[in-house]
Structures are given as structure tokens and as C-alpha cells.
Motif scaffolding. Structure first.
Motif, PDB file in Angstrom:
ATOM      1  N   ALA A  60      -3.309  27.686   7.035  1.00  0.00           N
ATOM      2  CA  ALA A  60      -1.948  27.171   6.899  1.00  0.00           C
ATOM      3  C   ALA A  60      -1.850  26.011   5.927  1.00  0.00           C
ATOM      4  O   ALA A  60      -0.797  25.803   5.308  1.00  0.00           O
ATOM      5  CB  ALA A  60      -1.411  26.738   8.260  1.00  0.00           C
ATOM      6  N   CYS A  61      -2.927  25.234   5.797  1.00  0.00           N
ATOM      7  CA  CYS A  61      -2.823  24.044   4.950  1.00  0.00           C
ATOM      8  C   CYS A  61      -4.121  23.784   4.197  1.00  0.00           C
ATOM      9  O   CYS A  61      -5.210  24.193   4.608  1.00  0.00           O
ATOM     10  CB  CYS A  61      -2.453  22.819   5.793  1.00  0.00           C
ATOM     11  N   GLU A  62      -3.968  23.090   3.088  1.00  0.00           N
ATOM     12  CA  GLU A  62      -5.104  22.570   2.336  1.00  0.00           C
ATOM     13  C   GLU A  62      -5.235  21.102   2.712  1.00  0.00           C
ATOM     14  O   GLU A  62      -4.444  20.259   2.287  1.00  0.00           O
ATOM     15  CB  GLU A  62      -4.864  22.727   0.829  1.00  0.00           C
ATOM     16  N   LEU A  63      -6.211  20.800   3.548  1.00  0.00           N
ATOM     17  CA  LEU A  63      -6.392  19.444   4.067  1.00  0.00           C
ATOM     18  C   LEU A  63      -7.358  18.699   3.159  1.00  0.00           C
ATOM     19  O   LEU A  63      -8.541  19.041   3.072  1.00  0.00           O
ATOM     20  CB  LEU A  63      -6.923  19.496   5.503  1.00  0.00           C
ATOM     21  N   ILE A  64      -6.852  17.690   2.480  1.00  0.00           N
ATOM     22  CA  ILE A  64      -7.629  16.964   1.472  1.00  0.00           C
ATOM     23  C   ILE A  64      -7.999  15.589   2.013  1.00  0.00           C
ATOM     24  O   ILE A  64      -7.132  14.724   2.185  1.00  0.00           O
ATOM     25  CB  ILE A  64      -6.814  16.800   0.170  1.00  0.00           C
ATOM     26  N   PRO A  65      -9.281  15.352   2.321  1.00  0.00           N
ATOM     27  CA  PRO A  65      -9.681  14.025   2.816  1.00  0.00           C
ATOM     28  C   PRO A  65      -9.752  13.017   1.673  1.00  0.00           C
ATOM     29  O   PRO A  65     -10.200  13.336   0.568  1.00  0.00           O
ATOM     30  CB  PRO A  65     -11.063  14.286   3.414  1.00  0.00           C
ATOM     31  N   PHE A  66      -9.293  11.814   1.937  1.00  0.00           N
ATOM     32  CA  PHE A  66      -9.349  10.750   0.945  1.00  0.00           C
ATOM     33  C   PHE A  66      -9.800   9.490   1.658  1.00  0.00           C
ATOM     34  O   PHE A  66      -9.037   8.904   2.430  1.00  0.00           O
ATOM     35  CB  PHE A  66      -7.981  10.542   0.290  1.00  0.00           C
ATOM     36  N   GLU A  67     -11.058   9.081   1.430  1.00  0.00           N
ATOM     37  CA  GLU A  67     -11.617   7.935   2.141  1.00  0.00           C
ATOM     38  C   GLU A  67     -11.203   6.638   1.458  1.00  0.00           C
ATOM     39  O   GLU A  67     -11.535   6.389   0.308  1.00  0.00           O
ATOM     40  CB  GLU A  67     -13.138   8.050   2.229  1.00  0.00           C
ATOM     41  N   MET A  68     -10.469   5.827   2.214  1.00  0.00           N
ATOM     42  CA  MET A  68      -9.998   4.553   1.684  1.00  0.00           C
ATOM     43  C   MET A  68      -9.590   3.655   2.832  1.00  0.00           C
ATOM     44  O   MET A  68      -9.026   4.107   3.822  1.00  0.00           O
ATOM     45  CB  MET A  68      -8.815   4.778   0.734  1.00  0.00           C
ATOM     46  N   ASP A  69      -9.909   2.373   2.697  1.00  0.00           N
ATOM     47  CA  ASP A  69      -9.496   1.371   3.682  1.00  0.00           C
ATOM     48  C   ASP A  69      -8.071   0.931   3.347  1.00  0.00           C
ATOM     49  O   ASP A  69      -7.792   0.490   2.226  1.00  0.00           O
ATOM     50  CB  ASP A  69     -10.450   0.173   3.632  1.00  0.00           C
ATOM     51  N   VAL A  70      -7.165   1.055   4.326  1.00  0.00           N
ATOM     52  CA  VAL A  70      -5.762   0.712   4.053  1.00  0.00           C
ATOM     53  C   VAL A  70      -5.581  -0.782   3.781  1.00  0.00           C
ATOM     54  O   VAL A  70      -4.519  -1.190   3.299  1.00  0.00           O
ATOM     55  CB  VAL A  70      -4.848   1.142   5.225  1.00  0.00           C
ATOM     56  N   ARG A  71      -6.603  -1.575   4.076  1.00  0.00           N
ATOM     57  CA  ARG A  71      -6.507  -3.013   3.810  1.00  0.00           C
ATOM     58  C   ARG A  71      -7.049  -3.381   2.429  1.00  0.00           C
ATOM     59  O   ARG A  71      -7.035  -4.554   2.045  1.00  0.00           O
ATOM     60  CB  ARG A  71      -7.271  -3.783   4.885  1.00  0.00           C
ATOM     61  N   SER A  72      -7.531  -2.390   1.677  1.00  0.00           N
ATOM     62  CA  SER A  72      -8.133  -2.659   0.375  1.00  0.00           C
ATOM     63  C   SER A  72      -7.075  -2.826  -0.712  1.00  0.00           C
ATOM     64  O   SER A  72      -5.959  -2.283  -0.607  1.00  0.00           O
ATOM     65  CB  SER A  72      -9.073  -1.513  -0.006  1.00  0.00           C
ATOM     66  N   PRO A  73      -7.393  -3.571  -1.798  1.00  0.00           N
ATOM     67  CA  PRO A  73      -6.452  -3.701  -2.921  1.00  0.00           C
ATOM     68  C   PRO A  73      -6.112  -2.349  -3.546  1.00  0.00           C
ATOM     69  O   PRO A  73      -4.985  -2.140  -3.990  1.00  0.00           O
ATOM     70  CB  PRO A  73      -7.208  -4.601  -3.910  1.00  0.00           C
ATOM     71  N   ALA A  74      -7.088  -1.418  -3.565  1.00  0.00           N
ATOM     72  CA  ALA A  74      -6.835  -0.096  -4.152  1.00  0.00           C
ATOM     73  C   ALA A  74      -5.727   0.630  -3.405  1.00  0.00           C
ATOM     74  O   ALA A  74      -4.878   1.297  -4.012  1.00  0.00           O
ATOM     75  CB  ALA A  74      -8.123   0.735  -4.139  1.00  0.00           C
ATOM     76  N   PHE A  75      -5.725   0.499  -2.078  1.00  0.00           N
ATOM     77  CA  PHE A  75      -4.672   1.149  -1.302  1.00  0.00           C
ATOM     78  C   PHE A  75      -3.330   0.494  -1.583  1.00  0.00           C
ATOM     79  O   PHE A  75      -2.306   1.174  -1.732  1.00  0.00           O
ATOM     80  CB  PHE A  75      -4.990   1.073   0.195  1.00  0.00           C
ATOM     81  N   GLN A  76      -3.311  -0.821  -1.655  1.00  0.00           N
ATOM     82  CA  GLN A  76      -2.063  -1.542  -1.908  1.00  0.00           C
ATOM     83  C   GLN A  76      -1.466  -1.190  -3.254  1.00  0.00           C
ATOM     84  O   GLN A  76      -0.236  -1.145  -3.407  1.00  0.00           O
ATOM     85  CB  GLN A  76      -2.283  -3.058  -1.798  1.00  0.00           C
ATOM     86  N   ARG A  77      -2.326  -0.941  -4.270  1.00  0.00           N
ATOM     87  CA  ARG A  77      -1.809  -0.550  -5.595  1.00  0.00           C
ATOM     88  C   ARG A  77      -1.199   0.852  -5.544  1.00  0.00           C
ATOM     89  O   ARG A  77      -0.272   1.154  -6.301  1.00  0.00           O
ATOM     90  CB  ARG A  77      -2.935  -0.613  -6.632  1.00  0.00           C
ATOM     91  N   GLY A  78      -1.737   1.733  -4.681  1.00  0.00           N
ATOM     92  CA  GLY A  78      -1.160   3.054  -4.512  1.00  0.00           C
ATOM     93  C   GLY A  78      -1.432   4.034  -5.633  1.00  0.00           C
ATOM     94  O   GLY A  78      -0.737   5.055  -5.739  1.00  0.00           O
ATOM     95  N   ASP A  79      -2.436   3.744  -6.477  1.00  0.00           N
ATOM     96  CA  ASP A  79      -2.715   4.657  -7.605  1.00  0.00           C
ATOM     97  C   ASP A  79      -3.095   6.048  -7.117  1.00  0.00           C
ATOM     98  O   ASP A  79      -2.822   7.041  -7.805  1.00  0.00           O
ATOM     99  CB  ASP A  79      -3.843   4.092  -8.479  1.00  0.00           C
ATOM    100  N   PHE A  80      -3.716   6.148  -5.952  1.00  0.00           N
ATOM    101  CA  PHE A  80      -4.181   7.447  -5.450  1.00  0.00           C
ATOM    102  C   PHE A  80      -3.010   8.403  -5.184  1.00  0.00           C
ATOM    103  O   PHE A  80      -3.169   9.627  -5.163  1.00  0.00           O
ATOM    104  CB  PHE A  80      -5.002   7.286  -4.165  1.00  0.00           C
ATOM    105  N   LEU A  81      -1.823   7.852  -4.982  1.00  0.00           N
ATOM    106  CA  LEU A  81      -0.653   8.706  -4.712  1.00  0.00           C
ATOM    107  C   LEU A  81      -0.236   9.495  -5.958  1.00  0.00           C
ATOM    108  O   LEU A  81       0.415  10.518  -5.832  1.00  0.00           O
ATOM    109  CB  LEU A  81       0.520   7.847  -4.231  1.00  0.00           C
TER     110      LEU A  81
END
Length: 223
Positions: free
Chosen positions: A202-223
């Protein structure tokens, strides 16, 4: 809510330092300090006279509470007790659901199961109209759902979204894409695939390992 409706309420809590005990007393609830899986504690709480027993500890404790309550009700066949258990583990949930009729054979004992994470996920999915519109879906129109955090609610959200997509778009020509963001996304998605072997249909489940408290997550480039 029970007290506001005029019901008598008994609260069993083993941690006497629990900060919620005083508010419960303020509402007029009777407090008993002890282990609810202990038959003597359940008897002290007058379980045999209760209409409803709600167990919201961990899964194993909740199951033991139900077994003890069923045994108590064997001696009171004319009374009816509804025992509601919060069960999180899906395998244990299914196992207990299959045993409901057998467990209800003891006097006036009724068993109900619920999972707030599963219910919550189902309600959230109902707010995602793209999953429920139905009709043919072409590749550019396939939505991508981003789930941040694969705790109990996040895992149930993945499963509920995949199920809604499956039911609304059969036969499946395009799978729903789900990006799962979590510090331990890889092994958590593997667990989901092991528990639900048809999830990948039913779905393509794509894991993305990242700490939500990290600067990378806050920048949101992965989106």
C-alpha cells in the motif's frame, strides 16, 4: 468526567508521590495506594460492586488486572463488570480480542479493549482528504505524507494512512509515499514491515534518520 457526571470513582495508584492524586481527591475520587494487579487491592476497591473497571497501566499489568477481576467476578455471577483494557501491542491486542468470548464466560464479566494511539491515528487520517478521495491516481498526484516521530502514535499513523490509501485506491496502481523521520527510523520501519507484511503493497515507507532537535531538522532542507 465520571465525577462531573455524579459517578463514584475509585483510583488505584501504586506511586503515592504521583502528582495527579491530589487533583483526583479534589474531584472527590477515593484513592487507594497499591498494585491493581493484586487481587486483594481490587477487592479493597470493591471491584465486585463496580460497573466499570478501566486499566490504563502497561500492557502486561492491564492483562493481569483483567484476569484478577474475572476471578473475583466468578463469585458474583449476578453482577456485571465491564473491564476496559488499554492495550498497545498489536499482537497482544489481537490475542486478547480472540479470547474475549472465553473471558466473558465467568459470571458477569465483560471485556473491552482500546488503544488511544490507534484511535488517535484513525481520527488524524480522517483529516487528510487526499487519502480518502478515491478514484484513479496518477504518479504526480500521489501525495507524500511526512510523519515526524515513530513513537506509538507515529507508527499507528503510518499503518492507518496506508490502510486508508489501500481501501480508497484499490486496485493499487501507485503506492502512497510516507517519509518517516525519527532518530531510529531504519529499525523502526523494519519492525513495522515485520508486523504488517502487506504494508509495502500500500505504501512506500521511506525511513529518514534525523534528530528533530538538530539544526538540520530546523532548516528543513530534507523536505
Amino acid at each position: 468526567s465520571f465525577r462531573q457526571a455524579g459517578e463514584r470513582v475509585v483510583v488505584i495508584e501504586r506511586d503515592e508521590a504521583n502528582g495527579w492524586l491530589e487533583p483526583c481527591r479534589a474531584y472527590g475520587a477515593i484513592i487507594i495506594i497499591g498494585n491493581a494487579a493484586d487481587a486483594q487491592i481490587l477487592k479493597k476497591a470493591a471491584t465486585a460492586k463496580a460497573r466499570t473497571l478501566i486499566a490504563v497501566c502497561d500492557d502486561s499489568t492491564n492483562t493481569e488486572i483483567a484476569l484478577q477481576a474475572r476471578q473475583i467476578m466468578r463469585d458474583h455471577p449476578r453482577r456485571v463488570l465491564t473491564c476496559s483494557l488499554h492495550i498497545v501491542d498489536p499482537q497482544l491486542y489481537n490475542l486478547l480480542r480472540n479470547q474475549v468470548l472465553e473471558m466473558e464466560g465467568a459470571g458477569g464479566f465483560r471485556l473491552e479493549l482500546f488503544n488511544v494511539y490507534d484511535r488517535g491515528a484513525q481520527l488524524l487520517v480522517k483529516e487528510l482528504p487526499l487519502l480518502l478521495d478515491g478514484g484513479p491516481v496518477t504518479a504526480p498526484a500521489v501525495p507524500c505524507l511526512v510523519v515526524i516521530g515513530l513513537g506509538q502514535l507515529g507508527q499507528n499513523l503510518v499503518v492507518s494512512a496506508a490502510r486508508a490509501w489501500w481501501e480508497s485506491n484499490r486496485p493499487i496502481t501507485q503506492r502512497l509515499r510516507i517519509l518517516a523521520v525519527d532518530r531510529e527510523a531504519n529499525w523502526k520501519t523494519e519492525v513495522l514491515h515485520a508486523r504488517y507484511p502487506r504494508l509495502s503493497q500500500a505504501c512506500e515507507l521511506i525511513p529518514f534518520e534525523m534528530d528533530v532537535r538538530s539544526p538540520a531538522f530546523q532548516r528543513g532542507d530534507f523536505l
